[in-house]
Design an enzyme around this catalytic site. Structure first.
Site, mmCIF file in Angstrom:
data_model
loop_
_atom_site.group_PDB
_atom_site.id
_atom_site.type_symbol
_atom_site.label_atom_id
_atom_site.label_comp_id
_atom_site.label_asym_id
_atom_site.label_seq_id
_atom_site.Cartn_x
_atom_site.Cartn_y
_atom_site.Cartn_z
ATOM 1 N N ASN A 111 -12.559 6.715 -3.988
ATOM 2 C CA ASN A 111 -11.968 8.053 -3.866
ATOM 3 C C ASN A 111 -11.905 8.496 -2.407
ATOM 4 O O ASN A 111 -12.825 8.245 -1.641
ATOM 5 C CB ASN A 111 -12.781 9.057 -4.696
ATOM 6 C CG ASN A 111 -12.822 8.649 -6.150
ATOM 7 O OD1 ASN A 111 -12.017 7.844 -6.603
ATOM 8 N ND2 ASN A 111 -13.787 9.176 -6.886
ATOM 9 N N HIS B 83 -11.586 3.231 0.589
ATOM 10 C CA HIS B 83 -10.162 3.502 0.800
ATOM 11 C C HIS B 83 -9.909 4.672 1.741
ATOM 12 O O HIS B 83 -8.822 5.257 1.758
ATOM 13 C CB HIS B 83 -9.472 3.737 -0.556
ATOM 14 C CG HIS B 83 -9.486 2.528 -1.436
ATOM 15 N ND1 HIS B 83 -9.283 2.592 -2.797
ATOM 16 C CD2 HIS B 83 -9.671 1.218 -1.159
ATOM 17 C CE1 HIS B 83 -9.348 1.370 -3.304
ATOM 18 N NE2 HIS B 83 -9.588 0.519 -2.342
ATOM 19 N N CYS C 221 -2.478 6.544 19.899
ATOM 20 C CA CYS C 221 -3.728 6.218 20.599
ATOM 21 C C CYS C 221 -4.820 5.740 19.646
ATOM 22 O O CYS C 221 -5.901 5.363 20.078
ATOM 23 C CB CYS C 221 -4.216 7.442 21.378
ATOM 24 S SG CYS C 221 -4.850 8.745 20.308
ATOM 25 N N CYS D 234 -1.000 14.267 17.076
ATOM 26 C CA CYS D 234 -2.227 14.129 17.873
ATOM 27 C C CYS D 234 -2.015 14.862 19.199
ATOM 28 O O CYS D 234 -0.856 14.958 19.656
ATOM 29 C CB CYS D 234 -2.458 12.642 18.112
ATOM 30 S SG CYS D 234 -3.809 12.241 19.217
ATOM 31 N N ASN E 182 -16.895 5.069 -18.684
ATOM 32 C CA ASN E 182 -15.473 5.386 -18.669
ATOM 33 C C ASN E 182 -15.113 6.083 -19.978
ATOM 34 O O ASN E 182 -15.815 5.920 -20.977
ATOM 35 C CB ASN E 182 -14.648 4.099 -18.525
ATOM 36 C CG ASN E 182 -13.226 4.386 -18.066
ATOM 37 O OD1 ASN E 182 -12.467 5.056 -18.755
ATOM 38 N ND2 ASN E 182 -12.866 3.892 -16.904
HETATM 39 C C1 BV8 Z 1 -4.942 -5.441 0.151
HETATM 40 C C2 BV8 Z 1 -6.062 5.217 -0.905
HETATM 41 C C3 BV8 Z 1 -4.384 -7.251 1.523
HETATM 42 C C4 BV8 Z 1 -4.757 5.896 -0.708
HETATM 43 C C5 BV8 Z 1 -5.829 3.444 -2.580
HETATM 44 C C6 BV8 Z 1 -4.738 -9.118 -6.456
HETATM 45 C C7 BV8 Z 1 -4.077 -9.009 -7.643
HETATM 46 C C8 BV8 Z 1 -3.073 -8.019 -7.761
HETATM 47 C C9 BV8 Z 1 -2.746 -7.150 -6.724
HETATM 48 C C10 BV8 Z 1 -3.410 -7.281 -5.560
HETATM 49 C C11 BV8 Z 1 -4.378 -8.259 -5.423
HETATM 50 N N1 BV8 Z 1 -4.848 -8.141 -4.170
HETATM 51 C C12 BV8 Z 1 -4.220 -7.138 -3.523
HETATM 52 C C13 BV8 Z 1 -3.334 -6.606 -4.350
HETATM 53 C C14 BV8 Z 1 -2.471 -5.504 -4.032
HETATM 54 C C15 BV8 Z 1 -3.126 -4.132 -4.185
HETATM 55 C C16 BV8 Z 1 -3.474 -3.861 -5.608
HETATM 56 O O1 BV8 Z 1 -4.595 -3.990 -6.037
HETATM 57 N N2 BV8 Z 1 -2.429 -3.428 -6.339
HETATM 58 C C17 BV8 Z 1 -2.647 -3.023 -7.752
HETATM 59 C C18 BV8 Z 1 -1.874 -1.742 -8.003
HETATM 60 C C19 BV8 Z 1 -2.209 -4.122 -8.658
HETATM 61 N N3 BV8 Z 1 -4.309 -3.988 -3.339
HETATM 62 C C20 BV8 Z 1 -4.088 -3.629 -2.049
HETATM 63 O O2 BV8 Z 1 -2.993 -3.452 -1.574
HETATM 64 C C21 BV8 Z 1 -5.340 -3.472 -1.191
HETATM 65 N N4 BV8 Z 1 -5.117 -4.103 0.080
HETATM 66 O O3 BV8 Z 1 -5.058 -6.168 -0.799
HETATM 67 O O4 BV8 Z 1 -4.643 -5.852 1.407
HETATM 68 C C22 BV8 Z 1 -4.619 -7.512 2.934
HETATM 69 C C23 BV8 Z 1 -5.725 -8.262 3.258
HETATM 70 C C24 BV8 Z 1 -5.935 -8.541 4.623
HETATM 71 C C25 BV8 Z 1 -5.040 -8.051 5.576
HETATM 72 C C26 BV8 Z 1 -3.933 -7.256 5.206
HETATM 73 C C27 BV8 Z 1 -3.730 -6.965 3.870
HETATM 74 C C28 BV8 Z 1 -5.578 -1.964 -0.851
HETATM 75 C C29 BV8 Z 1 -5.802 -1.174 -2.086
HETATM 76 C C30 BV8 Z 1 -6.147 0.285 -1.698
HETATM 77 C C31 BV8 Z 1 -4.979 1.203 -1.918
HETATM 78 N N5 BV8 Z 1 -5.366 2.594 -1.660
HETATM 79 N N6 BV8 Z 1 -6.190 4.730 -2.275
HETATM 80 C C32 BV8 Z 1 -4.646 7.185 -1.482
HETATM 81 O O5 BV8 Z 1 -5.508 7.475 -2.334
HETATM 82 O O6 BV8 Z 1 -3.693 7.904 -1.180
HETATM 83 S S1 BV8 Z 1 -5.988 2.878 -4.204
HETATM 84 C C33 BV8 Z 1 -6.157 4.325 -5.169
HETATM 85 O O7 BV8 Z 1 -5.784 3.939 -6.457
HETATM 86 C C34 BV8 Z 1 -7.555 4.853 -5.333
HETATM 87 O O8 BV8 Z 1 -8.274 4.823 -4.145
HETATM 88 C C35 BV8 Z 1 -8.133 3.921 -6.382
HETATM 89 O O9 BV8 Z 1 -8.654 2.777 -5.806
HETATM 90 C C36 BV8 Z 1 -6.918 3.512 -7.163
HETATM 91 C C37 BV8 Z 1 -6.918 4.180 -8.488
HETATM 92 O O10 BV8 Z 1 -7.800 3.467 -9.286
HETATM 93 P P1 BV8 Z 1 -9.023 4.259 -10.014
HETATM 94 O O11 BV8 Z 1 -9.832 4.956 -9.013
HETATM 95 O O12 BV8 Z 1 -9.651 3.252 -10.893
HETATM 96 O O13 BV8 Z 1 -8.288 5.405 -10.845
HETATM 97 P P2 BV8 Z 1 -7.302 5.251 -12.098
HETATM 98 O O14 BV8 Z 1 -6.556 6.510 -12.154
HETATM 99 O O15 BV8 Z 1 -6.589 3.962 -12.035
HETATM 100 O O16 BV8 Z 1 -8.302 5.161 -13.349
HETATM 101 C C38 BV8 Z 1 -9.150 6.244 -13.626
HETATM 102 C C39 BV8 Z 1 -10.128 5.718 -14.673
HETATM 103 O O17 BV8 Z 1 -11.066 6.764 -14.934
HETATM 104 C C40 BV8 Z 1 -9.451 5.349 -15.992
HETATM 105 O O18 BV8 Z 1 -10.010 4.132 -16.462
HETATM 106 C C41 BV8 Z 1 -9.832 6.518 -16.919
HETATM 107 O O19 BV8 Z 1 -10.007 6.103 -18.256
HETATM 108 C C42 BV8 Z 1 -11.167 6.952 -16.343
HETATM 109 N N7 BV8 Z 1 -11.496 8.369 -16.523
HETATM 110 C C43 BV8 Z 1 -10.650 9.428 -16.499
HETATM 111 N N8 BV8 Z 1 -11.349 10.594 -16.674
HETATM 112 C C44 BV8 Z 1 -12.674 10.238 -16.787
HETATM 113 C C45 BV8 Z 1 -12.768 8.818 -16.680
HETATM 114 N N9 BV8 Z 1 -13.933 8.146 -16.752
HETATM 115 C C46 BV8 Z 1 -15.067 8.908 -16.950
HETATM 116 N N10 BV8 Z 1 -15.049 10.279 -17.044
HETATM 117 C C47 BV8 Z 1 -13.895 10.968 -16.980
HETATM 118 N N11 BV8 Z 1 -13.906 12.310 -17.103
HETATM 119 ZN ZN ZN Z 2 -3.119 10.061 19.761
#
Ligand code: BV8
Ligand code: ZN
Length: 232
Positions: free
Chosen positions: A91, A108, A119, A136, A201
């Site tokens: 988060n 993240h 810069c 900036c 979850n």
């Molecule tokens: C990278 C910041 C490479 C920005 C975020 C392998 C396989 C497939 C794809 C990939 C792979 N490797 C990489 C990828 C690509 C990609 C990826 O994973 N894509 C997905 C969509 C398939 N990953 C990346 O791009 C990562 N970088 O791999 O770089 C690289 C390496 C070296 C050099 C250069 C490049 C970067 C990923 C980070 C992206 N940024 N956030 C912003 O927020 O604006 S991700 C963002 O979405 C969040 O931070 C979080 O991580 C994600 C959301 O997921 P969750 O937090 O799990 O939330 P979600 O809504 O999905 O689920 C909520 C859950 O809570 C549900 O299960 C629900 O049931 C439950 N829930 C709801 N209410 C409750 C509850 N549980 C309990 N109580 C409740 N009340």
């Molecule tokens: Zn600057």
């Protein structure tokens, strides 16, 4: 957990849902019909920084009006009850820190920080010069200091988290759908390190078959109950 000294926790958007912060899945995850994977990318920012900033300003405003919920506070207490504790969060909402969690690693980034494209300086959004996009003092355009899809996660954060996880007794995986990588690899890594894994979850996830225990229910109810049992 009773005789567990070293506790690792991974959180996702689900832990902030009860604070009124939309998660990324389903209808919740859409803003003006854009999904996070559309907007949270360097390409989207280069194409249309106004649109991406409008989304981040909307989220900043929403989060600023939100308060940590009982799940956040339960993790603060768990940290105080534990000999050794680490909280890795996906988060960017800063709510763990607001609740009082100390040992927090942001995988993240943080939505209230900016990074200058000229810069490279990291600063608080409040110190930005809005013309109208945040700039900036050096004149460079600012971007949110978050990790966008396709961008590398902070290496130091990842290595610190894996080092701690490697010798943890228990790993709690709370409120994450386990679809974003590399965070989604944590449950498997924990399992391979022989760490007891507990998922919290609302519903079963791709993580559920990997963990030792899946507790289904709202984090804001489950985590305070667990901590209550550990107090005695
Ligand atoms: C990278 C910041 C490479 C920005 C975020 C392998 C396989 C497939 C794809 C990939 C792979 N490797 C990489 C990828 C690509 C990609 C990826 O994973 N894509 C997905 C969509 C398939 N990953 C990346 O791009 C990562 N970088 O791999 O770089 C690289 C390496 C070296 C050099 C250069 C490049 C970067 C990923 C980070 C992206 N940024 N956030 C912003 O927020 O604006 S991700 C963002 O979405 C969040 O931070 C979080 O991580 C994600 C959301 O997921 P969750 O937090 O799990 O939330 P979600 O809504 O999905 O689920 C909520 C859950 O809570 C549900 O299960 C629900 O049931 C439950 N829930 C709801 N209410 C409750 C509850 N549980 C309990 N109580 C409740 N009340
Ligand atoms: Zn600057």
């Amino acid at each position: 957990m009773k005789d567990s000294k070293k506790i690792f926790v991974l959180t996702g958007a689900g832990i902030s849902a009860e604070s009124g912060i939309p998660t990324f899945r389903g209808k919740d995850g859409l803003w003006k019909n854009y999904s996070a994977t559309d907007l949270a990318t360097p390409e989207a920012f280069n194409r249309n920084p106004e649109l991406v900033w409008e989304w981040y300003r909307w989220r900043q405003d929403l989060i600023t009006r939100a308060k940590p919920n009982p799940a956040h506070f339960a993790l603060v207490e768990l940290e105080n009850l534990s000999e050794s504790f680490l909280l890795l969060t996906q988060n960017v909402d800063n709510l763990h820190q607001c609740a009082g969690s100390k040992n927090v690693l942001e995988l993240h980034g943080n939505i209230f920080r900016t990074r200058c494209l000229k810069c490279g300086s990291i600063d608080k959004i409040d110190n930005a010069v809005f013309k109208p996009l945040p700039h900036c003092p050096c004149g460079g355009l600012l971007r949110p200091d978050v990790v966008w899809f396709g961008e590398a996660i902070p290496y130091d954060v990842w290595t610190k988290a894996l080092k701690f996880l490697n010798s943890a007794d228990v790993a709690i995986i709370c409120g994450t759908s386990g679809v974003v990588w590399p965070a989604a690899a944590i449950p498997e890594i924990a399992k391979n390190c022989g760490v007891k894994t507990i998922e919290i979850n609302l519903e079963l996830t791709p993580i559920s078959p990997i963990v030792d225990i899946s507790i289904l229910g709202p984090a804001g109810k489950i985590l305070p109950e667990i901590v209550k049992l550990l107090r005695h």
